[in-house]
Design an enzyme around this catalytic site. Structure first.
Site, PDB file in Angstrom:
ATOM      1  N   SER A 134     -44.084  13.923 -21.166  1.00 14.39           N
ATOM      2  CA  SER A 134     -45.138  12.914 -21.189  1.00 14.39           C
ATOM      3  C   SER A 134     -45.152  12.190 -19.858  1.00 14.39           C
ATOM      4  O   SER A 134     -44.980  12.796 -18.800  1.00 14.39           O
ATOM      5  CB  SER A 134     -44.919  11.957 -22.365  1.00 14.39           C
ATOM      6  OG  SER A 134     -45.945  10.981 -22.433  1.00 14.39           O
ATOM      7  N   TYR A 148     -56.069  11.317 -17.499  1.00 11.97           N
ATOM      8  CA  TYR A 148     -54.648  11.674 -17.572  1.00 11.97           C
ATOM      9  C   TYR A 148     -53.934  10.782 -18.584  1.00 11.97           C
ATOM     10  O   TYR A 148     -53.153  11.256 -19.410  1.00 11.97           O
ATOM     11  CB  TYR A 148     -54.017  11.539 -16.190  1.00 11.97           C
ATOM     12  CG  TYR A 148     -52.563  11.964 -16.137  1.00 11.97           C
ATOM     13  CD1 TYR A 148     -52.191  13.257 -16.494  1.00 11.97           C
ATOM     14  CD2 TYR A 148     -51.569  11.079 -15.729  1.00 11.97           C
ATOM     15  CE1 TYR A 148     -50.859  13.649 -16.441  1.00 11.97           C
ATOM     16  CE2 TYR A 148     -50.243  11.465 -15.675  1.00 11.97           C
ATOM     17  CZ  TYR A 148     -49.895  12.752 -16.034  1.00 11.97           C
ATOM     18  OH  TYR A 148     -48.577  13.137 -15.994  1.00 11.97           O
ATOM     19  N   LYS A 152     -52.039  11.965 -22.120  1.00 17.06           N
ATOM     20  CA  LYS A 152     -50.638  11.689 -22.414  1.00 17.06           C
ATOM     21  C   LYS A 152     -50.489  10.794 -23.646  1.00 17.06           C
ATOM     22  O   LYS A 152     -49.516  10.940 -24.404  1.00 17.06           O
ATOM     23  CB  LYS A 152     -49.953  11.059 -21.196  1.00 17.06           C
ATOM     24  CG  LYS A 152     -49.810  12.028 -20.021  1.00 17.06           C
ATOM     25  CD  LYS A 152     -49.024  13.284 -20.410  1.00 17.06           C
ATOM     26  CE  LYS A 152     -48.780  14.202 -19.229  1.00 17.06           C
ATOM     27  NZ  LYS A 152     -48.021  15.422 -19.581  1.00 17.06           N
TER      28      LYS A 152
END
Length: 281
Positions: A134, A148, A152
Site C-alpha cells: 500500500s 493514486y 490505495k
C-alpha cells in the site's frame, strides 16, 4: 527442486520489487520474480533460486501461467507479494478517463486478480500469506494525487475485509504502508505522469503551492527507505503473526498518527495547514 519457502513477487523489473526479490533470495528463499517484460527488463542476478517469469497484472492469462509454472518448478508457493503498481498524479479534472481506469486496473484489480488466482493453491494447502504493498496515501489523501490515493484506499479496504475471510481457511493477509522511496523508479514515473496533462489555469495556485510541499516531502524522505521497506516486507513474511498493517519510514508517521489517533477536526486542520490551505480555499 528444493522444498524451502517460495515467494512470488509482482513488479520485479526494477525498484522495490527487484530489491525485495534479491533480499529473499539472499536469505535462502525460492523467488518467483515476475514482471511484464522479462526479456527486456530483467536486471536480477541469474541464480538457481530465482525464477523470472512474465506476469502482467492486467492480463489474467499471464497470472495463471506464472502461478502454474512456479508451482511446477518449486513445488509450492508460500507467500505472494502484490507489489506491481504506479502513481497517477495531477489535477483530477485534467486526467482522461482511460488513465483513471488504468490506475485502478493495475493498483487494485491487478492485486485482486493475483489474489484470486493464488487462493485455490492456498486453500488446498490450508495456509499461505498475501502481502499487499500500500502507501501512506492509502491512509491520508494528498491533493494532486487523488487517483493514486483512491487506488490505495481501495486496496487497504479490500485487504482488511478479505483478511477476515481468509483467516477462516488458514491464509494470512497483510499490508505494507511505506512513505517515499526515492531509490526506485516510482517517483520519476509519477513526475512524468503529472507532466502529461495540462490542467486549467484556475488550478495554477494549488499546483504551485503543492510544488513546495512536495519538495519538503522529498527533502525529508528517509535516504535508507528502500532498505527499510524491503526489510519490513521480509519481517512481515516471517514473523508468524496475523498483524494486518506495517507502517514503514518515518516521513509519513506524523500524518498517519494524525489520521488514526486524532479527531477529524484536528486532522483536517493540520492537513490544511500542511497544504497551505489559505492559498486555494
Amino acid at each position: 527442486m528444493t522444498k524451502d519457502k517460495t515467494v512470488l513477487i509482482t513488479g520485479c523489473s526494477m525498484g522495490l520489487g527487484a530489491a525485495t526479490a534479491t533480499y529473499f533470495a539472499n536469505n535462502g528463499w525460492n523467488v518467483v520474480a515476475t514482471m511484464r517484460s522479462p526479456d527486456s527488463n530483467n536486471t536480477l542476478e541469474q541464480r538457481s533460486n530465482i525464477l523470472v517469469l512474465k506476469l502482467d497484472v492486467q492480463d489474467k492469462s499471464t497470472i495463471k501461467q506464472s502461478i502454474e509454472k512456479a508451482i511446477d518448478y518449486f513445488g509450492k508457493i508460500d507467500v505472494v507479494i502484490n507489489n506491481a503498481g504506479f502513481g497517477m498524479n495531477g489535477i483530477f479534472e485534467s486526467i482522461p478517463e482511460e488513465r483513471v481506469i488504468e490506475q485502478f486496473d493495475v493498483n487494485v484489480f491487478g492485486a485482486m486478480n493475483v489474489t484470486r488466482a493464488i487462493l485455490p493453491h492456498f486453500r488446498e494447502k490450508q495456509n499461505g500469506l498475501i502481502l499487499n504493498i500500500s502507501s501512506g496515501v492509502g491512509v491520508f489523501g494528498l491533493p494532486l494525487g487523488s487517483l493514486y490515493t483512491a487506488s490505495k484506499f481501495a486496496l487497504e479496504g479490500f485487504t482488511e475485509a478479505i483478511s477476515y475471510e481468509l483467516a477462516s481457511i488458514g491464509v494470512v493477509v497483510k499490508l505494507i504502508e511505506p512513505g517515499a522511496v526515492a531509490e526506485t523508479g516510482f517517483p520519476k514515473r509519477s513526475a512524468q505522469e503529472f507532466g502529461s496533462y495540462k490542467a486549467p489555469v484556475e488550478y495554477n495556485r494549488i499546483i504551485q503551492s503543492m510544488g513546495g510541499v512536495f519538495q519538503k516531502f522529498r527533502t525529508n524522505a528517509d535516504p535508507d527507505a528502500l532498505s527499510k521497506v524491503v526489510q519490513c516486507i521480509y519481517l512481515a513474511s516471517t514473523d508468524n503473526t496475523n498483524q494486518l498493517r506495517y507502517l514503514v519510514t518515518e516521513d509519513i508517521v506524523p500524518m498517519v498518527k494524525l489520521r488514526r489517533e486524532c479527531s477529524e477536526e484536528k486532522f483536517m486542520t493540520k492537513m490544511r495547514e500542511i497544504f497551505n490551505y489559505e492559498l486555494f480555499r
